[in-house]
Design a protein around this motif. Structure first.
Motif, PDB file in Angstrom:
ATOM      1  N   GLU A  55       0.881  -1.156  -0.021  1.00  0.00           N
ATOM      2  CA  GLU A  55       0.167  -0.109   0.032  1.00  0.00           C
ATOM      3  C   GLU A  55       0.962   1.303   0.149  1.00  0.00           C
ATOM      4  OE1 GLU A  55      -2.868   0.090   3.044  1.00  0.00           O
ATOM      5  OE2 GLU A  55      -3.798  -2.079   2.456  1.00  0.00           O
ATOM      6  N   LEU A  56       0.588   2.063  -0.959  1.00  0.00           N
ATOM      7  CA  LEU A  56       1.445   3.521  -0.939  1.00  0.00           C
ATOM      8  C   LEU A  56       0.780   4.509  -0.280  1.00  0.00           C
ATOM      9  CD1 LEU A  56       2.076   3.243  -4.850  1.00  0.00           C
ATOM     10  CD2 LEU A  56       3.480   2.220  -2.964  1.00  0.00           C
ATOM     11  N   GLY A  57      -0.624   4.545  -0.114  1.00  0.00           N
ATOM     12  CA  GLY A  57      -1.183   5.798   0.596  1.00  0.00           C
ATOM     13  C   GLY A  57      -2.741   5.741   0.249  1.00  0.00           C
ATOM     14  N   ASN A  58      -3.114   7.066   0.110  1.00  0.00           N
ATOM     15  CA  ASN A  58      -4.519   7.140   0.032  1.00  0.00           C
ATOM     16  C   ASN A  58      -4.767   8.131  -1.294  1.00  0.00           C
ATOM     17  OD1 ASN A  58      -4.473   6.020   3.128  1.00  0.00           O
ATOM     18  ND2 ASN A  58      -6.089   5.283   1.981  1.00  0.00           N
ATOM     19  N   GLY A  59      -5.603   8.195  -2.207  1.00  0.00           N
ATOM     20  CA  GLY A  59      -6.356   9.224  -2.660  1.00  0.00           C
ATOM     21  C   GLY A  59      -5.337   9.493  -4.088  1.00  0.00           C
ATOM     22  N   LEU A  60      -5.948  10.419  -4.820  1.00  0.00           N
ATOM     23  CA  LEU A  60      -5.905  10.622  -6.205  1.00  0.00           C
ATOM     24  C   LEU A  60      -4.369  11.187  -6.346  1.00  0.00           C
ATOM     25  CD1 LEU A  60      -6.238  11.015  -9.289  1.00  0.00           C
ATOM     26  CD2 LEU A  60      -7.243  13.397  -8.627  1.00  0.00           C
ATOM     27  N   THR A  61      -3.899  12.169  -5.389  1.00  0.00           N
ATOM     28  CA  THR A  61      -2.482  12.564  -5.629  1.00  0.00           C
ATOM     29  C   THR A  61      -1.524  11.756  -5.397  1.00  0.00           C
ATOM     30  OG1 THR A  61      -3.374  14.697  -4.388  1.00  0.00           O
ATOM     31  CG2 THR A  61      -0.965  14.208  -4.232  1.00  0.00           C
ATOM     32  N   VAL A  62      -1.510  10.662  -4.422  1.00  0.00           N
ATOM     33  CA  VAL A  62      -0.785   9.533  -4.417  1.00  0.00           C
ATOM     34  C   VAL A  62      -0.875   8.545  -5.662  1.00  0.00           C
ATOM     35  CG1 VAL A  62      -0.172   7.264  -3.093  1.00  0.00           C
ATOM     36  CG2 VAL A  62      -0.734   9.324  -1.809  1.00  0.00           C
ATOM     37  N   PHE A  63      -1.907   8.408  -5.921  1.00  0.00           N
ATOM     38  CA  PHE A  63      -1.904   7.768  -7.282  1.00  0.00           C
ATOM     39  C   PHE A  63      -1.255   8.271  -8.464  1.00  0.00           C
ATOM     40  CE2 PHE A  63      -3.982   6.734 -11.558  1.00  0.00           C
ATOM     41  CZ  PHE A  63      -3.962   5.404 -11.503  1.00  0.00           C
ATOM     42  N   GLU A  64      -1.514   9.691  -8.802  1.00  0.00           N
ATOM     43  CA  GLU A  64      -0.886  10.502  -9.862  1.00  0.00           C
ATOM     44  C   GLU A  64       0.637  10.260  -9.593  1.00  0.00           C
ATOM     45  OE1 GLU A  64      -2.100  11.424 -12.627  1.00  0.00           O
ATOM     46  OE2 GLU A  64      -4.018  11.003 -11.964  1.00  0.00           O
ATOM     47  N   LYS A  65       1.108  10.423  -8.389  1.00  0.00           N
ATOM     48  CA  LYS A  65       2.626  10.363  -8.305  1.00  0.00           C
ATOM     49  C   LYS A  65       3.192   8.936  -8.441  1.00  0.00           C
ATOM     50  CE  LYS A  65       2.930  13.893  -4.512  1.00  0.00           C
ATOM     51  NZ  LYS A  65       3.622  14.052  -3.048  1.00  0.00           N
ATOM     52  N   ALA A  66       2.577   7.989  -8.204  1.00  0.00           N
ATOM     53  CA  ALA A  66       2.888   6.530  -8.468  1.00  0.00           C
ATOM     54  C   ALA A  66       2.696   6.545  -9.938  1.00  0.00           C
ATOM     55  CB  ALA A  66       2.102   5.681  -7.603  1.00  0.00           C
ATOM     56  N   LYS A  67       1.894   6.901 -10.575  1.00  0.00           N
ATOM     57  CA  LYS A  67       1.756   6.812 -11.975  1.00  0.00           C
ATOM     58  C   LYS A  67       2.716   7.413 -12.683  1.00  0.00           C
ATOM     59  CE  LYS A  67      -1.264   8.124 -15.997  1.00  0.00           C
ATOM     60  NZ  LYS A  67      -2.593   8.664 -16.339  1.00  0.00           N
ATOM     61  N   GLN A  68       3.350   8.593 -12.162  1.00  0.00           N
ATOM     62  CA  GLN A  68       4.292   9.144 -12.830  1.00  0.00           C
ATOM     63  C   GLN A  68       5.563   8.651 -12.530  1.00  0.00           C
ATOM     64  OE1 GLN A  68       5.379  13.238 -11.156  1.00  0.00           O
ATOM     65  NE2 GLN A  68       5.795  13.979 -13.193  1.00  0.00           N
ATOM     66  N   ALA A  69       5.544   8.031 -11.418  1.00  0.00           N
ATOM     67  CA  ALA A  69       7.104   7.149 -11.051  1.00  0.00           C
ATOM     68  C   ALA A  69       7.169   5.952 -11.868  1.00  0.00           C
ATOM     69  CB  ALA A  69       6.904   6.882  -9.610  1.00  0.00           C
ATOM     70  N   LEU A  70       6.141   5.387 -12.185  1.00  0.00           N
ATOM     71  CA  LEU A  70       6.254   4.285 -13.241  1.00  0.00           C
ATOM     72  C   LEU A  70       6.476   4.615 -14.702  1.00  0.00           C
ATOM     73  CD1 LEU A  70       3.339   1.795 -12.786  1.00  0.00           C
ATOM     74  CD2 LEU A  70       5.828   1.772 -12.014  1.00  0.00           C
ATOM     75  N   GLU A  71       5.970   5.878 -15.130  1.00  0.00           N
ATOM     76  CA  GLU A  71       6.409   6.452 -16.284  1.00  0.00           C
ATOM     77  C   GLU A  71       7.814   6.724 -16.697  1.00  0.00           C
ATOM     78  OE1 GLU A  71       2.054   8.388 -17.743  1.00  0.00           O
ATOM     79  OE2 GLU A  71       3.428   9.481 -16.277  1.00  0.00           O
ATOM     80  N   GLN A  72       8.571   7.289 -15.478  1.00  0.00           N
ATOM     81  CA  GLN A  72       9.680   7.629 -15.365  1.00  0.00           C
ATOM     82  C   GLN A  72      10.723   6.300 -14.938  1.00  0.00           C
ATOM     83  OE1 GLN A  72       9.646  10.989 -12.799  1.00  0.00           O
ATOM     84  NE2 GLN A  72       8.983  12.407 -14.443  1.00  0.00           N
TER      85      GLN A  72
END
Length: 207
Positions: free
Chosen positions: A50-67
């Motif tokens: 589990e990384l955390g909660n909410g849209l902000t965490v999801f968007e950060k994780a998504k950007q991390a995968l993209e990079q």
């Protein structure tokens, strides 16, 4: 043939290496199987955190995968860092072990970008000739809108793809588990400032 070097490969060498991979086929016939029924005869690893909660965490994780942040571990790196998350793209993966850099390559098999009740983003790649392993690995970020929980999951099926891996398989397995554990920690660090969660790591023989 596996490529080993006592020095970290240069960008020029890596560029030539990847160009030589473009026409090569996957080293396993079940490409795409991480999206459905897993094949028999492979060891299956599942890692989830589990990384955390909410849209902000999801968007950060998504950007991390993209990079490709999940690979930036010091002893493991990808090249080039700007490889787009698109089906058919090749990426070089360097891992340092026993004082040497081992060079492998993979190709993205499929991508995931779902906007359903469980929003998902990720991709899977498969091994190309010369890779020390044989198989496929999927990296997935999920945001459950009902629970608001964001999770990172690695799903892989693999078996030795080279004589060196078969001879040193216990060590190779330790490195696989180390990568999964550190990759999960890396994504959590990038996506959230919360305390570390317990990483769930499972493996089984699919036969």
């Amino acid at each position: 043939m596996a490529i080993m070097s006592f020095q970290k490969p240069s960008a020029e060498f890596l560029s030539r290496f990847l160009n030589g991979q473009k026409e090569l086929e996957f080293t396993y016939p079940e490409f795409g199987a991480t999206a459905g029924e897993l094949p028999q005869g492979y060891l299956v690893d599942r890692t989830r955190i589990e990384l955390g909660n909410g849209l902000t965490v999801f968007e950060k994780a998504k950007q991390a995968l993209e990079q490709w942040e999940q690979f930036q571990l010091g002893w493991v790196e990808t090249w080039p860092r700007e490889v787009p998350i698109q089906t058919g793209e090749e990426v070089a993966i360097m891992a340092k072990s026993f004082g040497c850099w081992w060079l492998n390559s993979c190709r993205i098999v499929y991508c995931i970008d779902d906007q359903d009740a469980i929003t998902k983003f990720g991709f899977a790649y498969g091994t190309l000739p010369g890779h020390l392993e044989c198989g496929e690995e999927r990296f997935l970020i999920e945001w459950n809108r009902q629970t608001d929980i964001v999770a990172y999951e690695i799903l892989a099926f693999s078996k030795p793809g080279h004589l060196l891996t078969r001879l040193g398989y216990p060590f190779a397995r330790r490195n696989q588990k180390r990568f999964a554990r550190e990759s999960a920690a890396r994504l959590q660090h990038v996506a959230s400032s919360t305390k570390s969660s317990r990483v769930e790591f499972k493996n089984e023989k699919a036969d």
